[in-house]
Every structure is written in C-alpha cells, then in structure tokens.
Design a protein around this motif. Structure first.
Motif, PDB file in Angstrom:
ATOM      1  N   SER A   1       0.819  -1.215   0.000  1.00  0.00           N
ATOM      2  CA  SER A   1       0.000   0.000   0.000  1.00  0.00           C
ATOM      3  C   SER A   1       0.854   1.266   0.000  1.00  0.00           C
ATOM      4  O   SER A   1       0.464   2.289  -0.582  1.00  0.00           O
ATOM      5  CB  SER A   1      -0.922   0.006   1.218  1.00  0.00           C
ATOM      6  N   ASN A   2       2.000   1.232   0.652  1.00  0.00           N
ATOM      7  CA  ASN A   2       2.861   2.413   0.687  1.00  0.00           C
ATOM      8  C   ASN A   2       3.392   2.740  -0.708  1.00  0.00           C
ATOM      9  O   ASN A   2       3.494   3.913  -1.083  1.00  0.00           O
ATOM     10  CB  ASN A   2       4.029   2.185   1.646  1.00  0.00           C
ATOM     11  N   GLY A   3       3.729   1.709  -1.476  1.00  0.00           N
ATOM     12  CA  GLY A   3       4.200   1.921  -2.838  1.00  0.00           C
ATOM     13  C   GLY A   3       3.130   2.547  -3.715  1.00  0.00           C
ATOM     14  O   GLY A   3       3.408   3.446  -4.518  1.00  0.00           O
ATOM     15  N   VAL A   4       1.877   2.096  -3.543  1.00  0.00           N
ATOM     16  CA  VAL A   4       0.767   2.671  -4.313  1.00  0.00           C
ATOM     17  C   VAL A   4       0.582   4.137  -3.944  1.00  0.00           C
ATOM     18  O   VAL A   4       0.384   5.002  -4.808  1.00  0.00           O
ATOM     19  CB  VAL A   4      -0.537   1.880  -4.057  1.00  0.00           C
ATOM     20  N   LYS A   5       0.640   4.429  -2.645  1.00  0.00           N
ATOM     21  CA  LYS A   5       0.467   5.813  -2.183  1.00  0.00           C
ATOM     22  C   LYS A   5       1.560   6.724  -2.746  1.00  0.00           C
ATOM     23  O   LYS A   5       1.273   7.820  -3.233  1.00  0.00           O
ATOM     24  CB  LYS A   5       0.489   5.852  -0.660  1.00  0.00           C
ATOM     25  N   ARG A   6       2.800   6.263  -2.669  1.00  0.00           N
ATOM     26  CA  ARG A   6       3.904   7.067  -3.193  1.00  0.00           C
ATOM     27  C   ARG A   6       3.756   7.301  -4.704  1.00  0.00           C
ATOM     28  O   ARG A   6       4.051   8.394  -5.205  1.00  0.00           O
ATOM     29  CB  ARG A   6       5.236   6.376  -2.908  1.00  0.00           C
ATOM     30  N   TYR A   7       3.292   6.277  -5.422  1.00  0.00           N
ATOM     31  CA  TYR A   7       3.127   6.435  -6.875  1.00  0.00           C
ATOM     32  C   TYR A   7       2.061   7.478  -7.185  1.00  0.00           C
ATOM     33  O   TYR A   7       2.227   8.297  -8.095  1.00  0.00           O
ATOM     34  CB  TYR A   7       2.755   5.096  -7.506  1.00  0.00           C
ATOM     35  N   ILE A   8       0.971   7.454  -6.431  1.00  0.00           N
ATOM     36  CA  ILE A   8      -0.093   8.457  -6.630  1.00  0.00           C
ATOM     37  C   ILE A   8       0.439   9.852  -6.332  1.00  0.00           C
ATOM     38  O   ILE A   8       0.143  10.811  -7.059  1.00  0.00           O
ATOM     39  CB  ILE A   8      -1.318   8.131  -5.748  1.00  0.00           C
ATOM     40  N   ILE A   9       1.232   9.983  -5.274  1.00  0.00           N
ATOM     41  CA  ILE A   9       1.840  11.284  -4.952  1.00  0.00           C
ATOM     42  C   ILE A   9       2.721  11.763  -6.105  1.00  0.00           C
ATOM     43  O   ILE A   9       2.703  12.956  -6.464  1.00  0.00           O
ATOM     44  CB  ILE A   9       2.663  11.183  -3.651  1.00  0.00           C
ATOM     45  N   ILE A  10       3.479  10.852  -6.680  1.00  0.00           N
ATOM     46  CA  ILE A  10       4.351  11.196  -7.816  1.00  0.00           C
ATOM     47  C   ILE A  10       3.521  11.724  -8.982  1.00  0.00           C
ATOM     48  O   ILE A  10       3.837  12.774  -9.571  1.00  0.00           O
ATOM     49  CB  ILE A  10       5.181   9.977  -8.250  1.00  0.00           C
ATOM     50  N   LEU A  11       2.439  11.014  -9.308  1.00  0.00           N
ATOM     51  CA  LEU A  11       1.593  11.431 -10.432  1.00  0.00           C
ATOM     52  C   LEU A  11       0.931  12.779 -10.160  1.00  0.00           C
ATOM     53  O   LEU A  11       0.908  13.659 -11.032  1.00  0.00           O
ATOM     54  CB  LEU A  11       0.514  10.374 -10.697  1.00  0.00           C
ATOM     55  N   VAL A  12       0.398  12.948  -8.950  1.00  0.00           N
ATOM     56  CA  VAL A  12      -0.270  14.218  -8.611  1.00  0.00           C
ATOM     57  C   VAL A  12       0.727  15.367  -8.660  1.00  0.00           C
ATOM     58  O   VAL A  12       0.404  16.467  -9.136  1.00  0.00           O
ATOM     59  CB  VAL A  12      -0.917  14.117  -7.211  1.00  0.00           C
ATOM     60  N   THR A  13       1.943  15.113  -8.194  1.00  0.00           N
ATOM     61  CA  THR A  13       2.977  16.154  -8.240  1.00  0.00           C
ATOM     62  C   THR A  13       3.313  16.516  -9.675  1.00  0.00           C
ATOM     63  O   THR A  13       3.434  17.707 -10.024  1.00  0.00           O
ATOM     64  CB  THR A  13       4.245  15.666  -7.517  1.00  0.00           C
ATOM     65  N   PHE A  14       3.456  15.507 -10.518  1.00  0.00           N
ATOM     66  CA  PHE A  14       3.776  15.755 -11.927  1.00  0.00           C
ATOM     67  C   PHE A  14       2.693  16.596 -12.599  1.00  0.00           C
ATOM     68  O   PHE A  14       2.997  17.591 -13.287  1.00  0.00           O
ATOM     69  CB  PHE A  14       3.946  14.424 -12.655  1.00  0.00           C
ATOM     70  N   PHE A  15       1.441  16.225 -12.392  1.00  0.00           N
ATOM     71  CA  PHE A  15       0.350  16.981 -13.008  1.00  0.00           C
ATOM     72  C   PHE A  15       0.224  18.385 -12.403  1.00  0.00           C
ATOM     73  O   PHE A  15      -0.163  19.329 -13.094  1.00  0.00           O
ATOM     74  CB  PHE A  15      -0.975  16.219 -12.875  1.00  0.00           C
ATOM     75  N   SER A  16       0.580  18.507 -11.143  1.00  0.00           N
ATOM     76  CA  SER A  16       0.575  19.832 -10.517  1.00  0.00           C
ATOM     77  C   SER A  16       1.633  20.728 -11.138  1.00  0.00           C
ATOM     78  O   SER A  16       1.415  21.931 -11.337  1.00  0.00           O
ATOM     79  CB  SER A  16       0.814  19.703  -9.006  1.00  0.00           C
ATOM     80  N   VAL A  17       2.781  20.142 -11.439  1.00  0.00           N
ATOM     81  CA  VAL A  17       3.851  20.889 -12.104  1.00  0.00           C
ATOM     82  C   VAL A  17       3.371  21.388 -13.466  1.00  0.00           C
ATOM     83  O   VAL A  17       3.618  22.544 -13.846  1.00  0.00           O
ATOM     84  CB  VAL A  17       5.113  20.007 -12.259  1.00  0.00           C
ATOM     85  N   ILE A  18       2.655  20.529 -14.193  1.00  0.00           N
ATOM     86  CA  ILE A  18       2.115  20.947 -15.492  1.00  0.00           C
ATOM     87  C   ILE A  18       1.138  22.108 -15.316  1.00  0.00           C
ATOM     88  O   ILE A  18       1.147  23.076 -16.096  1.00  0.00           O
ATOM     89  CB  ILE A  18       1.416  19.757 -16.190  1.00  0.00           C
ATOM     90  N   GLU A  19       0.306  22.034 -14.287  1.00  0.00           N
ATOM     91  CA  GLU A  19      -0.658  23.109 -14.022  1.00  0.00           C
ATOM     92  C   GLU A  19       0.057  24.418 -13.684  1.00  0.00           C
ATOM     93  O   GLU A  19      -0.337  25.494 -14.158  1.00  0.00           O
ATOM     94  CB  GLU A  19      -1.574  22.697 -12.868  1.00  0.00           C
ATOM     95  N   VAL A  20       1.095  24.336 -12.870  1.00  0.00           N
ATOM     96  CA  VAL A  20       1.856  25.535 -12.515  1.00  0.00           C
ATOM     97  C   VAL A  20       2.528  26.133 -13.751  1.00  0.00           C
ATOM     98  O   VAL A  20       2.535  27.362 -13.934  1.00  0.00           O
ATOM     99  CB  VAL A  20       2.913  25.218 -11.436  1.00  0.00           C
ATOM    100  N   ILE A  21       3.074  25.272 -14.594  1.00  0.00           N
ATOM    101  CA  ILE A  21       3.703  25.765 -15.830  1.00  0.00           C
ATOM    102  C   ILE A  21       2.668  26.430 -16.720  1.00  0.00           C
ATOM    103  O   ILE A  21       2.944  27.453 -17.371  1.00  0.00           O
ATOM    104  CB  ILE A  21       4.413  24.607 -16.571  1.00  0.00           C
ATOM    105  N   GLY A  22       1.455  25.879 -16.745  1.00  0.00           N
ATOM    106  CA  GLY A  22       0.375  26.517 -17.503  1.00  0.00           C
ATOM    107  C   GLY A  22       0.089  27.916 -16.994  1.00  0.00           C
ATOM    108  O   GLY A  22      -0.107  28.851 -17.777  1.00  0.00           O
ATOM    109  N   TRP A  23       0.093  28.073 -15.647  1.00  0.00           N
ATOM    110  CA  TRP A  23      -0.117  29.402 -15.056  1.00  0.00           C
ATOM    111  C   TRP A  23       1.044  30.337 -15.403  1.00  0.00           C
ATOM    112  O   TRP A  23       0.833  31.515 -15.731  1.00  0.00           O
ATOM    113  CB  TRP A  23      -0.242  29.259 -13.535  1.00  0.00           C
ATOM    114  N   ILE A  24       2.269  29.809 -15.349  1.00  0.00           N
ATOM    115  CA  ILE A  24       3.453  30.606 -15.694  1.00  0.00           C
ATOM    116  C   ILE A  24       3.374  31.078 -17.137  1.00  0.00           C
ATOM    117  O   ILE A  24       3.653  32.247 -17.444  1.00  0.00           O
ATOM    118  CB  ILE A  24       4.739  29.785 -15.476  1.00  0.00           C
ATOM    119  N   ASN A  25       2.959  30.175 -18.020  1.00  0.00           N
ATOM    120  CA  ASN A  25       2.884  30.520 -19.446  1.00  0.00           C
ATOM    121  C   ASN A  25       1.872  31.637 -19.703  1.00  0.00           C
ATOM    122  O   ASN A  25       2.064  32.477 -20.588  1.00  0.00           O
ATOM    123  CB  ASN A  25       2.504  29.289 -20.266  1.00  0.00           C
ATOM    124  N   GLY A  26       0.800  31.641 -18.915  1.00  0.00           N
ATOM    125  CA  GLY A  26      -0.207  32.688 -19.093  1.00  0.00           C
ATOM    126  C   GLY A  26       0.182  34.004 -18.440  1.00  0.00           C
ATOM    127  O   GLY A  26      -0.138  35.085 -18.949  1.00  0.00           O
TER     128      GLY A  26
END
Length: 515
Positions: free
Chosen positions: A260-285
């Motif tokens: 379960s810890n591995g699954v949780k960490r993987y979800i955190i990784i994905l959410v962080t990655f998509f958050s980075v994309i969202e922040v870059i979208g804000w930066i671009n605008g």
C-alpha cells in the motif's frame, strides 16, 4: 579488469575510483570552457582525460602489486580475471570486438577510430567507455552518497535550465549566440534534446528514491529534487521527454505495487507531476512575454477545462490518506502479484493502442480523427523534425550493405559519411551526421551484431541489477535511470556530453554495494 581478492578495499584504489565517480558524475555535467561554442569537444576531452588517468593509475598500481610480495600477489592472474567475468562483461567485450572489426574493415578507418566526422563516438571513445565500465564495476564500492552527488549536480543543471526557460541566462552563455538558436540551448548541457535526456536520468533517480526511502528527511529532499526535475524536463521543450517519463511512469508500478505504501507514493508522484504541469500553464499565461513557452502535447492537459478540479480532488485524497496513516499508524498492507499483473495488462493495452494509432494514421490515412496526436502517430519523412526522412534513408542504405557490413556495420560514427551522398540536396537543406535514434545508428555503424550485443548487454545489466538487488533502492534507482535513458534513445543521439553518465551508471549498477 576483474574483482580480485579484496582489492576494492585497497585505500589507493578506493581514492582513485571515488575521485573518478565524483569528477565524471558531478563534474562533467557542470564543466564548461567557452560557453556553448566548444561544449561537446571540451566535455569529450575532459571525460577522456579523467578515464585515461584512472585507467593508468589503477592498472599501473595493479602491476606493481603483481610484481611485489603483497596480500594480492597470486590473485591477479589472467585465469582469475577471466573466471570472475559475468554475462554482461562478456556481452560488452563482444560489442568491443565487433566495433574493432567494424573499424578495421571500414572504408573510413581513421574516421571510424576517432569519430571525428560525427559526435566523437568512434572506436577510441568506445574503448574508454568500456574501460570505465570495468574499472567501476570491478574496483569501486557503490556508495549512496556519490549517487546523491550525481543528483545534486543534476539539480543544479535543472535549476539553470528552469531559469533559461525564463530567458534569464544566469551564466551569460548565450550572449554571443544567434538569436534563433538561443532557445534550443539550455543550462550547462546544450541542445534541448541532450539536456532532457540527461534530466530524464536525474528524474528517474530522484523519483525512485523518493518512492522507496523510509527516512522522511531523505524522502523530502528526494521529493524536492524530483519536483525540480519535473519542471526542468517539461520546460526543456523536447519531445524525447515523453519517452523518458513514459518509461518511468509505466514500469515503476511493477516495482512499487507490492504494498500500500508503494501505491500511495506512486499516486503522490503522479499528482505532483500533473501539478507541475498546471503551474507551468499558469506561468505561461502570466509571464508569456518573458518565457520561451511550450508548444507540445502538455497543452492538452493544461487546456483541459476540469483539470484543476480533478487535481484538487486528487490532492485531497492524498492528504487524507497520509493523515490517516499517520494518526492511526496503519501498517503497510502487502499485496500479492495481482495488482502488478493488472498494471502489466494496462501497459500492454496502451502499447497496442499506440500501435493501432500509428497503423491507422500512417496506412489507413485517418490522421484527422486524432487531433494534435496525429503528429506523433503519422510516420512520414517529416515525422519527428525530419527523423522519418533520416530513418528511411538509413534503412535503405543498410539494405544495400554487403552481408559482412550488415553484420559489423559501416564503421563506428560514420553515419554522416554514409548518408552524405544519398541525402545530398535534400528538401530540408541539412546535413545528417546522426540517425537521431541510437539503435538505428548502431545498426548502420556497427551492424546487427553490434546492436544485438549492446541491447542485450543493457537488458541483462538492468535485469540483474533489479533481480539481485530487490531491497537495494539505490541500485533500483540506477536501473530506472538506465531504462529512462534507453527509452528516449530511440529518438535521440549518443553524444559525450551525457552518455558518459550512462556508462558510469552501467558500472555503478554492477559494483559491490557499500552501506
């Protein structure tokens, strides 16, 4: 070249190998001389100097030990050296022998040896790559702190790359450059394709270490480094980043989904990655007049209307999950192989979908229904910034080879010579000195035998590195860095700016681990 006795414990050998790992792993990515104007040449000379010096010092010292009455006397025989070689050692020696035959039989022996008509990856450099692999794998004790130094160097490179996205040019490397070229050279690495291939390895190292490290302080540092890497690789604006990240995200669950810890960490990784994309979208605008900007498939995510809401919900789930585990002190739940098998099936289905998309676009002419993804699925001469044109002409040249040249190739780093006449007067008005696909490049330059020996070497190296070190998170991290590099290599080129780091990791994953 083999591990003999307790030679790794010898103080002199330890100092030399530690110094080499630091100078190459930490120093090579950062070192510069004349801005970008001689970046590849200078890093090539730097790497050769470090490797040749290490080899002379180690083998010279071993000869002294051999002819003196020491604790190692009698343990340095040729028989014991050969006996200690493993399958990966034999595979890379086979590759070297094939490269030697390819060079000797080439119509361009001088160019094959030095690689001066390409990116310097001739027989001479192959010899030192392989020498470095043996020196590190047989004489160095893998120390986690040196992997952390490699990551630190990578983070510095990433930070400089991020500031270059804002056109800050902190090191003043672009002052004398042509305006049209400024945006395609990044940090202390250079071309964006080379830069993202390097950052891909750093992202893989930090992501795996974050996902597996139990100490919260280390996990926090690796998480921060991973996040910086995500920003850097996306802002690098090179499509080969898709392959590096795709390989990492695709294969990481096969390692993490055991509890379960591995699954949780993987979800955190994905959410962080998509958050980075969202922040870059804000930066671009917000800073669109001062940044380079992104024109890629990341915009599909950024422009999705409900993406911020989905992201918020995902973060909410992660926070609740983490707080619940913390306050209730929930034990880690171990899973059987079912979840991993489901994920493997998912990977297969995605690959089949991609294959279908390529066939549907390329052969059935249905590219219109794929929108912006059609540029990736439709294979023609224009595909991948003219990679389709290069690959088609390279394969046509290979088919015309004699049987011998099909086996051993045209000669290391002679790709530009091979295609010079065939692509003369091409519609793109370019000279092609690389296949922009390391595997096709190897096929044409060192033949099918060279390609197979190299690919099998990498496969066996990663397989044994993972299977024999299932609980060693540092070796697993190195394995994923190699996987990430190998994935993007299918659309990229081998240059002595980044590839020496790969060969250092080849040696490191085979080296004896020292806690």
């Amino acid at each position: 070249m083999a591990e003999v006795g307790n030679i790794r414990d010898n103080k002199f050998i330890s100092i030399i190998t530690n110094a080499y790992v630091f100078l190459v792993g930490f120093g090579l990515p950062l070192i510069l001389r004349d801005k970008y104007f001689d970046i590849m040449v200078f890093k090539y000379y730097y790497y050769c100097f470090c490797t040749i010096t290490m080899a002379i010092l180690i083998f010279g010292y071993l000869l002294i030990l051999k002819f003196k009455k020491t604790q190692y006397n009698g343990k340095l025989s040729v028989y014991k050296i050969v006996k200690s070689l493993n399958i990966t050692d034999y595979l890379i020696l086979t590759f070297l022998i094939i490269a030697i035959f390819s060079t000797i039989s080439s119509d361009y022996l001088y160019e094959s040896f030095w690689g001066n008509e390409g990116r310097f990856t001739g027989l001479f450099l192959y010899i030192w790559y392989i020498t470095a692999y043996f020196c590190i794998s047989k004489f160095w004790k893998f120390k986690p702190r040196y992997l952390d130094l490699i990551i630190l160097s990578g983070v510095i490179v990433c930070v400089l790359g991020i500031t270059d996205y804002f056109r800050m040019d902190l090191l003043k490397l672009k002052i004398e450059m042509i305006e049209d070229q400024k945006d395609i050279f990044v940090s202390t690495i250079g071309n964006i394709n080379t830069y993202t291939s390097y950052v891909g390895m750093i992202v893989a190292l930090t992501t795996v270490l974050f996902s597996t490290t139990k100490q919260w302080k280390k996990a926090t540092l690796y998480y921060a480094s991973m996040t910086v890497g995500f920003f850097a690789i996306i802002m690098g604006n090179s499509d080969n980043a898709y392959l590096s990240l795709g390989a990492l995200f695709a294969f990481l669950p096969l390692f993490l989904f055991g509890n379960s810890n591995g699954v949780k960490r993987y979800i955190i990784i994905l959410v962080t990655f998509f958050s980075v994309i969202e922040v870059i979208g804000w930066i671009n605008g917000t800073f669109k007049d001062t940044i380079i900007g992104i024109d890629s498939s990341y915009n599909l995510i950024i422009n999705f209307k409900w993406f911020p809401v989905i992201l918020f919900v995902m973060w909410l789930i992660v926070v609740i999950w983490c707080l619940t585990d913390y306050y209730k002190k929930n034990k880690v739940i171990e899973f059987d192989k079912t979840l991993k098998r489901i994920w493997l099936l998912f990977i297969i289905l995605v690959l089949l979908g991609i294959i279908y998309g390529v066939i549907d676009c390329t052969f059935a002419s249905n590219s219109g229904k794929y929108g912006s993804l059609a540029s990736y699925f439709l294979f023609n001469d224009d595909w991948g910034t003219h990679r389709g044109y290069i690959w088609r002409n390279a394969m046509e040249c290979y088919y015309k080879f004699s049987i011998w040249k099909k086996l051993v190739g045209f000669g290391p780093e002679t790709f530009g010579i091979l295609l010079l006449q065939k692509t003369a007067g091409n519609p793109y008005h370019q000279l092609f000195d690389s296949a922009h696909n390391e595997y096709l490049h190897l096929l044409t330059t060192v033949g099918i035998l060279g390609l197979l020996s190299y690919v099998t070497f990498v496969f066996e190296l990663v397989k044994h590195g993972i299977m024999e070190n299932k609980k060693n998170v540092y070796k697993i991290a190195v394995a994923f860095a190699i996987i990430s590099y190998s994935a993007q290599a299918s659309v990229n080129l081998n240059v002595p700016i980044v590839t020496p780091i790969l060969w250092l990791l080849f040696g490191a994953i085979s080296a004896k681990f020292n806690e």
